[in-house]
Design a protein around this motif. Sequence first.
Motif, mmCIF file in Angstrom:
data_model
loop_
_atom_site.group_PDB
_atom_site.id
_atom_site.type_symbol
_atom_site.label_atom_id
_atom_site.label_comp_id
_atom_site.label_asym_id
_atom_site.label_seq_id
_atom_site.Cartn_x
_atom_site.Cartn_y
_atom_site.Cartn_z
ATOM 1 N N ALA A 89 21.468 8.440 -33.423
ATOM 2 C CA ALA A 89 21.095 9.514 -32.538
ATOM 3 C C ALA A 89 21.406 10.898 -33.104
ATOM 4 O O ALA A 89 22.490 11.145 -33.630
ATOM 5 N N LEU A 103 35.309 2.496 -34.087
ATOM 6 C CA LEU A 103 34.387 1.370 -34.346
ATOM 7 C C LEU A 103 35.226 0.146 -34.701
ATOM 8 O O LEU A 103 36.136 0.232 -35.531
ATOM 9 N N PHE A 118 28.125 9.851 -30.559
ATOM 10 C CA PHE A 118 27.068 10.694 -31.150
ATOM 11 C C PHE A 118 27.590 11.680 -32.204
ATOM 12 O O PHE A 118 27.270 12.875 -32.178
ATOM 13 N N LYS A 226 15.398 4.713 -23.976
ATOM 14 C CA LYS A 226 16.301 3.579 -24.241
ATOM 15 C C LYS A 226 17.308 3.464 -23.126
ATOM 16 O O LYS A 226 18.035 4.420 -22.844
ATOM 17 N N THR A 254 17.992 -3.224 -25.037
ATOM 18 C CA THR A 254 18.834 -2.217 -24.406
ATOM 19 C C THR A 254 19.849 -1.647 -25.399
ATOM 20 O O THR A 254 19.942 -2.117 -26.527
ATOM 21 N N ALA A 256 24.094 -0.903 -26.094
ATOM 22 C CA ALA A 256 25.293 -1.748 -25.977
ATOM 23 C C ALA A 256 25.798 -1.712 -24.528
ATOM 24 O O ALA A 256 25.487 -0.786 -23.781
ATOM 25 N N VAL A 304 16.187 -5.139 -27.992
ATOM 26 C CA VAL A 304 17.308 -4.989 -28.912
ATOM 27 C C VAL A 304 18.608 -5.385 -28.236
ATOM 28 O O VAL A 304 18.891 -4.940 -27.130
ATOM 29 N N GLY A 306 21.832 -8.231 -29.799
ATOM 30 C CA GLY A 306 22.314 -9.551 -30.193
ATOM 31 C C GLY A 306 21.308 -10.413 -30.925
ATOM 32 O O GLY A 306 21.313 -11.629 -30.796
ATOM 33 N N ILE A 307 20.444 -9.800 -31.730
ATOM 34 C CA ILE A 307 19.502 -10.583 -32.545
ATOM 35 C C ILE A 307 20.119 -10.795 -33.934
ATOM 36 O O ILE A 307 20.443 -9.830 -34.631
ATOM 37 N N ILE A 326 17.386 -4.512 -34.667
ATOM 38 C CA ILE A 326 18.720 -5.081 -34.864
ATOM 39 C C ILE A 326 19.685 -4.040 -35.406
ATOM 40 O O ILE A 326 19.308 -3.120 -36.124
ATOM 41 N N THR A 328 23.844 -4.902 -34.986
ATOM 42 C CA THR A 328 25.012 -5.743 -35.265
ATOM 43 C C THR A 328 24.629 -6.963 -36.111
ATOM 44 O O THR A 328 25.368 -7.335 -37.031
ATOM 45 N N GLY A 329 23.484 -7.544 -35.839
ATOM 46 C CA GLY A 329 23.034 -8.710 -36.607
ATOM 47 C C GLY A 329 22.835 -8.368 -38.079
ATOM 48 O O GLY A 329 23.078 -9.201 -38.961
HETATM 49 C C1 LIG Z 1 28.174 1.523 -34.339
HETATM 50 C C2 LIG Z 1 27.010 1.639 -33.412
HETATM 51 C C3 LIG Z 1 26.428 2.881 -33.206
HETATM 52 C C4 LIG Z 1 25.333 2.994 -32.354
HETATM 53 N N1 LIG Z 1 24.737 4.227 -32.183
HETATM 54 C C5 LIG Z 1 23.617 4.308 -31.438
HETATM 55 C C6 LIG Z 1 22.919 5.531 -31.332
HETATM 56 O O1 LIG Z 1 23.293 6.541 -31.929
HETATM 57 N N2 LIG Z 1 21.783 5.565 -30.578
HETATM 58 C C7 LIG Z 1 21.330 4.456 -29.921
HETATM 59 O O2 LIG Z 1 20.306 4.522 -29.234
HETATM 60 N N3 LIG Z 1 21.968 3.280 -30.006
HETATM 61 C C8 LIG Z 1 23.094 3.185 -30.744
HETATM 62 N N4 LIG Z 1 23.722 1.983 -30.850
HETATM 63 C C9 LIG Z 1 23.205 0.810 -30.088
HETATM 64 C C10 LIG Z 1 22.279 -0.050 -30.918
HETATM 65 O O3 LIG Z 1 21.142 0.673 -31.353
HETATM 66 C C11 LIG Z 1 21.815 -1.276 -30.111
HETATM 67 O O4 LIG Z 1 21.073 -0.848 -28.984
HETATM 68 C C12 LIG Z 1 22.966 -2.145 -29.620
HETATM 69 O O5 LIG Z 1 24.008 -2.182 -30.575
HETATM 70 C C13 LIG Z 1 22.516 -3.566 -29.312
HETATM 71 O O6 LIG Z 1 21.907 -4.166 -30.443
HETATM 72 P P1 LIG Z 1 22.706 -5.110 -31.485
HETATM 73 O O7 LIG Z 1 23.384 -6.181 -30.667
HETATM 74 O O8 LIG Z 1 21.663 -5.627 -32.414
HETATM 75 O O9 LIG Z 1 23.695 -4.245 -32.173
HETATM 76 C C14 LIG Z 1 24.824 1.841 -31.689
HETATM 77 C C15 LIG Z 1 25.416 0.598 -31.916
HETATM 78 C C16 LIG Z 1 26.499 0.470 -32.774
HETATM 79 C C17 LIG Z 1 27.111 -0.890 -32.997
#
Ligand SMILES: Cc1cc2nc3c(=O)[nH]c(=O)nc-3n(C[C@H](O)[C@H](O)[C@H](O)COP(=O)(O)O)c2cc1C
Length: 365
Positions: A89, A103, A118, A226, A254, A256, A304, A306-307, A326, A328-329
């Motif tokens: 972002a 983190l 952010f 989002k 979605t 997190a 989006v 947990g993929i 994705i 985390t995946g």
């Molecule tokens: C370290 C980290 C930073 C993130 N920063 C953003 C962000 O700046 N903007 C955003 O829309 N989502 C952000 N997310 C959320 C991810 O884009 C995603 O929606 C969420 O982690 C679920 O997907 P995942 O399980 O594949 O990680 C962040 C996630 C993580 C783990």
Amino acid sequence: MLYKTIIRPLLFSKDPEESHEQALALLARLEFLYGTLDRIYRIEDNRLKVKIGSLTFSNPVGLAGGFDKNAAAPKIISAFGFGFMEIGAVTAQAQPGNPKPRLYRLPEDHALINRLGFNNEGATAIAAKLAAREARGGLPAIPLGINIGRSKIVETKDAVADFLSAFEKLFAHGDFFTLNISSPNTPNLRDLQEKTLLRDLLSAVQDKNRQLAAAAQQGEKPVFVKIAPDMEFSQVDEIIEVVESVKLSGIVATNATAFMRNTVKSPLGCEPGGLSGRPITAMVTQFISHIYQNTRGRLPIIGVGGIFNAEDAYDKIKAGASAVQIYTGFVYEGPAAVKRINQGLIHLLERDGLKSIADAIGQAR
Ligand SMILES: Cc1cc2nc3c(=O)[nH]c(=O)nc-3n(C[C@H](O)[C@H](O)[C@H](O)COP(=O)(O)O)c2cc1C
């Protein structure tokens, strides 16, 4: 294999944010390997092609927002076979984010918890960086989305102006935009998911979109919103109504979750922040299913949460997602993750006698 046996243990032996930053810096220096990596990791197959409005993705697997917040290495990251990606972002004003540490890895849960808040260089600097990349051919060849967040110091009453300022600065540089009103780590940001505030925000962005498109004599940019998974379906329905009324391009579902801590094994589960990865897989799929059913498939959904593998991506597509992302995946599975997901999706389509991803969307009903 190499990733899980050698590279991941090395990366995971260090502080999570530090190793992420170092990996990005290294990738940025490896841009000369773009063509080689792209040849290794990209799967070209017409069955994987998806269309969302005016956007065409050569495959349905995208990089989620937050991975490359400052557009440090977008081109080389795209070479890991993604069909589309988001940077950011980005906020209108540069900001440092929350105090560190912010983190956390939860390896036994295949999850992350982040409360970055952010941290980013701000819209002006990132627009300049993207312009410079464009001038030297340093942009990805896939659709590039820009994820826009709200500056922390801005109050809710000024949030619309703040989003508009970032959108305007970045307008020329993104193929699409994602308005992030769902980070759990910016105070009051999620207020914007409330119906009246959301309508104000989305209609103002769409007005600005029309205005900037007319001035540049080009089409409007696709805009997505989002959302968080932490709400009742009744609130999701209100959001859908607003999104459809202002003719947004779709919903990214979605972000997190701020909840679900009782489902994680790691003692780090008590850290505040957004939980992502395996613990949220099924919950987000249900969320997508709800949106798809409510809209009878009219509204494109980017799924989006947990993929990790092809089955996970396919479940989201069958629930109603037109494409997936994705984060985390990718951290846990490594550089070959997207290629494996795309190869697996082709097998799953063949198994089910489907001709393309488009045929699989919403098939789980
Ligand atoms: C370290 C980290 C930073 C993130 N920063 C953003 C962000 O700046 N903007 C955003 O829309 N989502 C952000 N997310 C959320 C991810 O884009 C995603 O929606 C969420 O982690 C679920 O997907 P995942 O399980 O594949 O990680 C962040 C996630 C993580 C783990």
